[in-house]
Scaffold this motif. Structure first.
Motif, PDB file in Angstrom:
ATOM      1  N   ALA A   1       7.227  -2.529   2.410  1.00 24.45           N
ATOM      2  CA  ALA A   1       6.464  -2.086   1.235  1.00 24.45           C
ATOM      3  C   ALA A   1       7.371  -1.499   0.159  1.00 24.45           C
ATOM      4  N   ASN A   2       8.633  -1.861   0.156  1.00 25.59           N
ATOM      5  CA  ASN A   2       9.585  -1.319  -0.812  1.00 25.59           C
ATOM      6  C   ASN A   2       9.310  -1.763  -2.243  1.00 25.59           C
ATOM      7  N   GLY A   3       8.752  -2.957  -2.425  1.00 28.61           N
ATOM      8  CA  GLY A   3       8.598  -3.496  -3.772  1.00 28.61           C
ATOM      9  C   GLY A   3       7.186  -3.526  -4.304  1.00 28.61           C
ATOM     10  N   CYS A   4       6.211  -3.790  -3.437  1.00 32.44           N
ATOM     11  CA  CYS A   4       4.831  -3.791  -3.899  1.00 32.44           C
ATOM     12  C   CYS A   4       3.868  -3.594  -2.730  1.00 32.44           C
ATOM     13  N   ILE A   5       2.733  -2.969  -3.041  1.00 34.98           N
ATOM     14  CA  ILE A   5       1.659  -2.691  -2.085  1.00 34.98           C
ATOM     15  C   ILE A   5       0.373  -3.089  -2.799  1.00 34.98           C
ATOM     16  N   GLU A   6      -0.287  -4.148  -2.325  1.00 32.19           N
ATOM     17  CA  GLU A   6      -1.401  -4.681  -3.099  1.00 32.19           C
ATOM     18  C   GLU A   6      -2.576  -5.106  -2.228  1.00 32.19           C
ATOM     19  N   ASP A   7      -3.684  -5.431  -2.878  1.00 30.80           N
ATOM     20  CA  ASP A   7      -4.882  -5.960  -2.238  1.00 30.80           C
ATOM     21  C   ASP A   7      -5.297  -5.143  -1.014  1.00 30.80           C
ATOM     22  N   PRO A   8      -5.662  -3.867  -1.224  1.00 31.58           N
ATOM     23  CA  PRO A   8      -5.998  -2.992  -0.098  1.00 31.58           C
ATOM     24  C   PRO A   8      -7.338  -3.352   0.533  1.00 31.58           C
ATOM     25  N   ARG A   9      -7.456  -3.109   1.825  1.00 27.31           N
ATOM     26  CA  ARG A   9      -8.732  -3.153   2.542  1.00 27.31           C
ATOM     27  C   ARG A   9      -8.832  -1.886   3.389  1.00 27.31           C
ATOM     28  N   LEU A  10      -9.931  -1.187   3.264  1.00 29.01           N
ATOM     29  CA  LEU A  10     -10.202   0.006   4.056  1.00 29.01           C
ATOM     30  C   LEU A  10     -11.274  -0.322   5.087  1.00 29.01           C
ATOM     31  N   PHE A  11     -11.055   0.080   6.327  1.00 26.45           N
ATOM     32  CA  PHE A  11     -12.029  -0.224   7.381  1.00 26.45           C
ATOM     33  C   PHE A  11     -11.788   0.706   8.570  1.00 26.45           C
ATOM     34  N   TYR A  12     -12.827   0.876   9.353  1.00 25.48           N
ATOM     35  CA  TYR A  12     -12.710   1.646  10.591  1.00 25.48           C
ATOM     36  C   TYR A  12     -12.482   0.697  11.757  1.00 25.48           C
ATOM     37  N   PHE A  13     -11.627   1.141  12.668  1.00 25.47           N
ATOM     38  CA  PHE A  13     -11.453   0.466  13.943  1.00 25.47           C
ATOM     39  C   PHE A  13     -11.421   1.540  15.023  1.00 25.47           C
ATOM     40  N   GLU A  14     -12.394   1.483  15.918  1.00 26.37           N
ATOM     41  CA  GLU A  14     -12.510   2.469  16.996  1.00 26.37           C
ATOM     42  C   GLU A  14     -12.435   3.895  16.445  1.00 26.37           C
ATOM     43  N   ASP A  15     -13.243   4.147  15.410  1.00 28.19           N
ATOM     44  CA  ASP A  15     -13.429   5.483  14.809  1.00 28.19           C
ATOM     45  C   ASP A  15     -12.229   5.993  14.024  1.00 28.19           C
ATOM     46  N   GLN A  16     -11.198   5.201  13.865  1.00 31.22           N
ATOM     47  CA  GLN A  16     -10.048   5.581  13.040  1.00 31.22           C
ATOM     48  C   GLN A  16     -10.087   4.772  11.752  1.00 31.22           C
ATOM     49  N   LEU A  17      -9.905   5.453  10.618  1.00 31.14           N
ATOM     50  CA  LEU A  17      -9.859   4.758   9.334  1.00 31.14           C
ATOM     51  C   LEU A  17      -8.477   4.153   9.128  1.00 31.14           C
ATOM     52  N   TYR A  18      -8.468   2.867   8.747  1.00 33.14           N
ATOM     53  CA  TYR A  18      -7.219   2.156   8.506  1.00 33.14           C
ATOM     54  C   TYR A  18      -7.212   1.542   7.106  1.00 33.14           C
TER      55      TYR A  18
END
Length: 388
Positions: free
Chosen positions: A106-123
């Motif tokens: 992720a040194n150059g770019c971080i794009e197109d995020p998706r937020l979701f829960y997996f087994e009660d942890q937010l990722y």
């Protein structure tokens, strides 16, 4: 096309260096303690002259910004003071590593995020590159802002460096830190979701819980390799398609101990260039899921947002039960079509079912702005089940 209420949410502010060119592709998650509060991460870019290389175009590092709504997504407060998650943008060989000695994908770019829960942890999953792009709306060339040493593979670091290919990373998210803007404490890198030396990979995230695959509970990742033919099971494919990957643990998803399955390939004219999943599946009934996905036909028709319904299959991978042949949602408003890109684009990275029965869907409009749409959820499901 299905009926939905679309509106422009916000555009890039000219006085914010890291987000002055574009804001797009928002990920949203509802607060688990206060359902009226919705948190958003969005993709943003702006020119970064102090990170330019001699003889190279001006770099446009891509970061994630944060916004929050306290009224179920009607109004939003956007933090343009600083990005929530930003690339370091280093160019020297010995600077592109994390403290543990691994490569900083992720040194150059971080794009197109998706937020979701997996087994009660937010990722969070995000598509990342080691080096930043140049003005990619003019020329989509990942090598534009690469240092000379990275252009051949004598360094032995693989395609993520040599080709600046996309690596989708998985982060744990500390929501309390995020919403109090303690951004340095909000994200913890977990794993890459695939092996970058096999293929550039995007549109990758997890089913919210383990699924039984041939009787064994597995972590199941949805992903869209750019070069599916590089996988043994995809050797006969000619277009980017949706894959499923099943493993015993998160750590194994980027290794060899993964069972892969070609889940969906382009079938209709509006999908002929590629298809990819849009955001983590929503469970409609036990074992039945809604999977949002997008397709691109060509540079004239652009990107269409669609949906399919699938059912779990304990004898194997989930199976598609409903998939419409017609285009469902696409850019048709002036503000969705006007911008630096000539390809019509409505690209969604998130959807939330609100307590009023509406699906709230965030999307990138014209690859340059953020839009939001409301669709009655029951109407959407009934449309899918009754027309396909």
């Amino acid at each position: 096309m299905i009926d939905c209420n679309k509106r422009l949410l916000f555009e890039a502010p000219k006085n914010c260096s890291w987000a002055s060119k574009m804001v797009l592709n928002p990920a949203m998650i509802q607060d688990p303690q206060q359902e009226n509060i919705i948190h958003m991460l969005f993709r943003a870019t702006g020119p970064c002259a102090d990170k330019s290389l001699p003889g190279r175009p001006l770099p446009y590092p891509i970061s994630l910004g944060y916004a929050v709504s306290h009224d179920f997504g009607q109004n939003w407060k956007v933090d343009f003071e600083q990005p929530a998650l930003a690339p370091a943008v280093k160019y020297k060989h010995d600077e592109i590593y994390l403290r543990d000695g691994t490569i900083n994908y992720a040194n150059g770019c971080i794009e197109d995020p998706r937020l979701f829960y997996f087994e009660d942890q937010l990722y969070l999953s995000a598509a990342c590159r080691i080096f930043p792009p140049g003005p990619y709306w003019e020329k989509d060339d990942p090598a534009q802002c690469m240092p000379g040493w990275a252009l051949d593979n004598t360094h032995g670091l693989g395609n993520a460096v040599t080709k600046n290919s996309t690596v989708t990373l998985l982060y744990k998210v500390n929501l309390e830190a995020l919403k109090t803007k303690k951004y340095s404490e909000a994200f913890t890198l977990v794993v890459p979701l695939h092996n970058p030396d096999i293929s550039d990979d995007r549109d990758a995230f997890l089913f919210p819980r383990k699924l039984k695959i041939r009787g064994r509970e597995k972590v199941v990742c949805i992903h869209r390799p750019k070069h599916p033919w590089n996988y043994a099971i995809g050797k006969d494919l000619t277009t980017p398609s949706i894959f499923l990957a099943a493993a015993d643990s998160l750590a194994e998803l980027s290794g060899d101990n993964v069972e892969r399955h070609i889940f969906a390939v382009p079938e209709f004219e509006w999908e002929q260039n590629r298809i990819g999943a849009s955001w983590a599946p929503l469970e409609i009934y036990p074992g039945e899921w809604l999977l949002p996905y997008h397709g691109k036909q060509d540079d004239k028709v652009g990107y269409t947002q669609s949906f399919m319904i699938l059912k779990e299959n304990t004898d194997g991978f989930p199976k598609i039960t409903h998939r419409p042949s017609e285009r469902l949602i696409y850019a048709d408003e002036a503000w969705e079509l006007e911008g630096d890109f000539t390809v019509p684009c409505l690209f969604s990275c998130s959807g939330i079912v609100l307590n009023d029965g509406n699906l709230l869907m965030g999307y990138g409009a014209a690859d340059q702005k953020i839009g939001i749409a409301k669709i009655p959820f029951d109407y959407l499901i009934n449309t899918l089940k009754n027309t396909c």
